[in-house]
Design an enzyme around this catalytic site. Structure first.
Site, PDB file in Angstrom:
ATOM      1  N   ARG A 158       0.839  -1.213   0.000  1.00 43.94           N
ATOM      2  CA  ARG A 158       0.000   0.000   0.000  1.00 43.94           C
ATOM      3  C   ARG A 158       0.873   1.262   0.000  1.00 43.94           C
ATOM      4  O   ARG A 158       0.717   2.143  -0.859  1.00 43.94           O
ATOM      5  CB  ARG A 158      -0.908  -0.003   1.248  1.00 43.94           C
ATOM      6  CG  ARG A 158      -2.029  -1.017   1.187  1.00 43.94           C
ATOM      7  CD  ARG A 158      -2.737  -1.121   2.524  1.00 43.94           C
ATOM      8  NE  ARG A 158      -1.879  -1.720   3.505  1.00 43.94           N
ATOM      9  CZ  ARG A 158      -2.132  -2.890   4.126  1.00 43.94           C
ATOM     10  NH1 ARG A 158      -3.251  -3.535   3.897  1.00 43.94           N
ATOM     11  NH2 ARG A 158      -1.281  -3.377   5.003  1.00 43.94           N
ATOM     12  N   ARG A 239      10.600  -0.044   9.094  1.00 45.76           N
ATOM     13  CA  ARG A 239      10.935  -0.403  10.473  1.00 45.76           C
ATOM     14  C   ARG A 239      12.452  -0.496  10.595  1.00 45.76           C
ATOM     15  O   ARG A 239      13.136  -0.930   9.658  1.00 45.76           O
ATOM     16  CB  ARG A 239      10.325  -1.752  10.860  1.00 45.76           C
ATOM     17  CG  ARG A 239       8.842  -1.733  11.173  1.00 45.76           C
ATOM     18  CD  ARG A 239       8.511  -1.039  12.505  1.00 45.76           C
ATOM     19  NE  ARG A 239       7.093  -1.126  12.810  1.00 45.76           N
ATOM     20  CZ  ARG A 239       6.182  -0.200  12.483  1.00 45.76           C
ATOM     21  NH1 ARG A 239       6.549   0.890  11.857  1.00 45.76           N
ATOM     22  NH2 ARG A 239       4.912  -0.360  12.822  1.00 45.76           N
ATOM     23  N   GLU A 268      14.303   1.882  19.086  1.00 46.32           N
ATOM     24  CA  GLU A 268      13.693   3.188  19.371  1.00 46.32           C
ATOM     25  C   GLU A 268      13.299   3.290  20.842  1.00 46.32           C
ATOM     26  O   GLU A 268      12.882   2.292  21.419  1.00 46.32           O
ATOM     27  CB  GLU A 268      12.451   3.364  18.481  1.00 46.32           C
ATOM     28  CG  GLU A 268      12.824   3.399  17.012  1.00 46.32           C
ATOM     29  CD  GLU A 268      11.618   3.503  16.086  1.00 46.32           C
ATOM     30  OE1 GLU A 268      10.502   3.714  16.581  1.00 46.32           O
ATOM     31  OE2 GLU A 268      11.806   3.363  14.873  1.00 46.32           O
ATOM     32  N   HIS A 286      10.409   8.737  13.971  1.00 47.28           N
ATOM     33  CA  HIS A 286       9.273   7.846  13.667  1.00 47.28           C
ATOM     34  C   HIS A 286       7.955   8.630  13.540  1.00 47.28           C
ATOM     35  O   HIS A 286       7.015   8.432  14.319  1.00 47.28           O
ATOM     36  CB  HIS A 286       9.147   6.753  14.743  1.00 47.28           C
ATOM     37  CG  HIS A 286       8.348   5.569  14.286  1.00 47.28           C
ATOM     38  ND1 HIS A 286       8.550   4.293  14.754  1.00 47.28           N
ATOM     39  CD2 HIS A 286       7.334   5.461  13.384  1.00 47.28           C
ATOM     40  CE1 HIS A 286       7.695   3.466  14.180  1.00 47.28           C
ATOM     41  NE2 HIS A 286       6.934   4.151  13.331  1.00 47.28           N
TER      42      HIS A 286
HETATM   43  P1  NAP Z   1       1.652  -3.753   2.957  1.00 52.47           P
HETATM   44  O1  NAP Z   1       0.560  -3.173   2.126  1.00 52.47           O
HETATM   45  O2  NAP Z   1       1.461  -5.079   3.591  1.00 52.47           O
HETATM   46  O3  NAP Z   1       2.972  -3.739   2.072  1.00 52.47           O
HETATM   47  C1  NAP Z   1       4.136  -4.444   2.367  1.00 52.47           C
HETATM   48  C2  NAP Z   1       4.625  -5.085   1.076  1.00 52.47           C
HETATM   49  O4  NAP Z   1       5.873  -5.691   1.348  1.00 52.47           O
HETATM   50  C3  NAP Z   1       3.669  -6.173   0.578  1.00 52.47           C
HETATM   51  O5  NAP Z   1       3.017  -5.698  -0.560  1.00 52.47           O
HETATM   52  C4  NAP Z   1       4.553  -7.351   0.297  1.00 52.47           C
HETATM   53  O6  NAP Z   1       4.418  -7.627  -1.075  1.00 52.47           O
HETATM   54  C5  NAP Z   1       5.963  -6.879   0.582  1.00 52.47           C
HETATM   55  N1  NAP Z   1       6.681  -7.877   1.385  1.00 52.47           N
HETATM   56  C6  NAP Z   1       6.294  -8.475   2.485  1.00 52.47           C
HETATM   57  N2  NAP Z   1       7.239  -9.305   2.966  1.00 52.47           N
HETATM   58  C7  NAP Z   1       8.218  -9.220   2.101  1.00 52.47           C
HETATM   59  C8  NAP Z   1       9.453  -9.833   2.033  1.00 52.47           C
HETATM   60  N3  NAP Z   1       9.827 -10.729   2.961  1.00 52.47           N
HETATM   61  N4  NAP Z   1      10.251  -9.518   1.010  1.00 52.47           N
HETATM   62  C9  NAP Z   1       9.860  -8.642   0.080  1.00 52.47           C
HETATM   63  N5  NAP Z   1       8.667  -8.017   0.109  1.00 52.47           N
HETATM   64  C10 NAP Z   1       7.873  -8.309   1.102  1.00 52.47           C
HETATM   65  O7  NAP Z   1       2.018  -2.767   4.164  1.00 52.47           O
HETATM   66  P2  NAP Z   1       1.976  -1.161   4.160  1.00 52.47           P
HETATM   67  O8  NAP Z   1       0.649  -0.695   4.672  1.00 52.47           O
HETATM   68  O9  NAP Z   1       2.454  -0.647   2.857  1.00 52.47           O
HETATM   69  O10 NAP Z   1       3.056  -0.873   5.301  1.00 52.47           O
HETATM   70  C11 NAP Z   1       4.406  -1.254   5.103  1.00 52.47           C
HETATM   71  C12 NAP Z   1       5.205  -1.068   6.384  1.00 52.47           C
HETATM   72  O11 NAP Z   1       5.424   0.303   6.614  1.00 52.47           O
HETATM   73  C13 NAP Z   1       4.513  -1.558   7.670  1.00 52.47           C
HETATM   74  O12 NAP Z   1       4.744  -2.939   7.872  1.00 52.47           O
HETATM   75  C14 NAP Z   1       5.152  -0.718   8.732  1.00 52.47           C
HETATM   76  O13 NAP Z   1       6.224  -1.421   9.309  1.00 52.47           O
HETATM   77  C15 NAP Z   1       5.688   0.492   7.998  1.00 52.47           C
HETATM   78  N6  NAP Z   1       5.066   1.771   8.421  1.00 52.47           N
HETATM   79  C16 NAP Z   1       5.833   2.710   9.041  1.00 52.47           C
HETATM   80  C17 NAP Z   1       5.272   3.931   9.393  1.00 52.47           C
HETATM   81  C18 NAP Z   1       6.077   5.004  10.062  1.00 52.47           C
HETATM   82  O14 NAP Z   1       5.550   5.724  10.898  1.00 52.47           O
HETATM   83  N7  NAP Z   1       7.332   5.184   9.710  1.00 52.47           N
HETATM   84  C19 NAP Z   1       3.910   4.184   9.147  1.00 52.47           C
HETATM   85  C20 NAP Z   1       3.175   3.191   8.511  1.00 52.47           C
HETATM   86  C21 NAP Z   1       3.756   1.995   8.149  1.00 52.47           C
HETATM   87  P3  NAP Z   1       4.527  -9.109  -1.593  1.00 52.47           P
HETATM   88  O15 NAP Z   1       3.637  -9.953  -0.720  1.00 52.47           O
HETATM   89  O16 NAP Z   1       4.123  -9.068  -2.999  1.00 52.47           O
HETATM   90  O17 NAP Z   1       5.958  -9.458  -1.415  1.00 52.47           O
END
Ligand code: NAP
Length: 320
Positions: A158, A239, A268, A286
């Site tokens: 996403r 992360r 953190e 963060h």
């Molecule tokens: P998401 O929609 O689940 O996207 C994560 C993507 O990573 C998935 O589409 C998946 O695609 C891929 N993935 C998962 N495991 C993988 C692996 N082992 N190797 C390669 N690709 C992998 O999650 P999101 O909503 O975009 O959020 C992503 C992350 O951002 C969260 O998990 C969170 O840790 C972080 N975040 C941080 C903040 C902040 O404040 N800094 C805020 C929000 C989120 P495939 O299944 O096709 O591989």
């Protein structure tokens, strides 16, 4: 009757957009911003729901302290690496997160970090504030432009997809890694899928958007930073454990990495001293999801999830 109300434990705090709806229906126990793990273990016995956040690990000790009353752990985040999903499943405890409402805010912050790191904004501002700006210098603070650059997105989920859209809108060419191909995004943005190594070698900017899992632990270390290279920019809004931040500091010191924009760290709120001293590093505490709309949306999503489970309905965003 009041004594029949279920108890919701909020490990730290929940913003009013979610808290007020929970307070109408349930008894609340709240740890506050400074709550420790010991406070949580004291608060949680007898709770029906636990509201956690990325700074509060939820493991078997916490679940056992809560006891059989616990039905749901509602994480105030989209990432849920702080929650032991297997331990929750074993005890029949549902786990929920807060996807979508923070996608735009986090993608925009990754773009902001891309610009800030690519244009050496932290060093430039620090020098100015320290009285070290001695006049316009054509050789100083030179970085890279986004238009015409290649932006590598590690994890096209996403947030990664929205980040890619924004970067594409700025004129970047998009490449990505993911376990599964994303044909729709390839069509929409002309994005090309490749292995991590090729992406690191190809990209001017590398932005990390995979979740923190055992497979992504230290995905970016010394060898990977070398591939990003002396002109390259690394951005991490996902992360901390995915990137070896001491290796980032060393690469910046040695000039083998162009610049880094980081929002997250391994332990953190600790930030390695070497990283604080490193040149060409933009370091944020963060704040990926820290917009009013996003944080209120997250608080509201937490309440939706807790209320659904405690009213014996399927929660809107269940992860286990
Ligand atoms: P998401 O929609 O689940 O996207 C994560 C993507 O990573 C998935 O589409 C998946 O695609 C891929 N993935 C998962 N495991 C993988 C692996 N082992 N190797 C390669 N690709 C992998 O999650 P999101 O909503 O975009 O959020 C992503 C992350 O951002 C969260 O998990 C969170 O840790 C972080 N975040 C941080 C903040 C902040 O404040 N800094 C805020 C929000 C989120 P495939 O299944 O096709 O591989």
């Amino acid at each position: 009757m009041n004594d029949e109300r279920q108890t919701v434990v909020i490990a730290r705090i929940l913003l009013p957009a979610g808290r007020e709806r929970l307070a109408e229906r349930f008894d609340l126990r709240e740890g506050g911003l400074d709550a420790t793990r010991a406070d949580l273990l004291e608060m949680v016995p007898g709770a029906s729901a636990l509201v956690a956040d990325p700074s509060m690990p939820v493991d078997s000790d916490v679940l056992d302290a809560a006891g059989a009353s616990l039905k749901v752990v509602a994480n105030f985040a989209v990432g849920y690496d702080n929650v032991d999903l297997d331990a929750c499943r074993e005890r029949g405890v549902i786990v929920t997160n807060t996807p979508d409402v923070l996608t735009e805010a986090t993608a925009e912050l990754a773009i902001a970090l891309t610009f800030a790191a690519a244009r050496r904004m932290s060093d430039a501002e620090r020098d100015l504030r320290a009285g070290q700006w001695h006049g316009w210098d054509p050789a100083a603070y030179r970085g890279i432009e986004i238009r015409g650059s290649t932006v590598g997105v590690v994890g096209l989920g996403r947030i990664g997809t929205q980040f890619a859209r924004l970067a594409h809108g700025l004129g970047a060419k998009i490449v990505y890694t993911s376990r599964l191909p994303k044909p729709e995004t390839e069509g929409e943005l002309g994005a090309r899928r490749m292995e991590l190594r090729e992406l690191l070698e190809t990209s001017d900017v590398v932005s990390i958007h995979v979740p923190s899992t055992p497979e992504t632990l230290r995905l970016i270390g010394e060898a990977e930073l070398e591939l990003i290279g002396e002109e390259g920019v690394l951005v991490n809004t996902s992360r901390g454990p995915i990137v070896d931040s001491v290796a980032v500091a060393a690469a910046l010191e040695h000039g083998t990495l162009g610049a880094a924009g980081l929002d997250v760290y391994e332990n953190e709120p600790e930030v390695p001293a070497r990283l604080l001293e490193a040149p060409r590093a933009v370091l944020l505490p963060h704040i990926g999801s820290a917009t009013v709309r996003s944080r209120d949306g997250m608080a509201s999503a937490v309440a939706d999830n807790v209320i659904a489970v405690l009213e014996a309905r399927e929660p809107p965003s269940r992860v286990a």
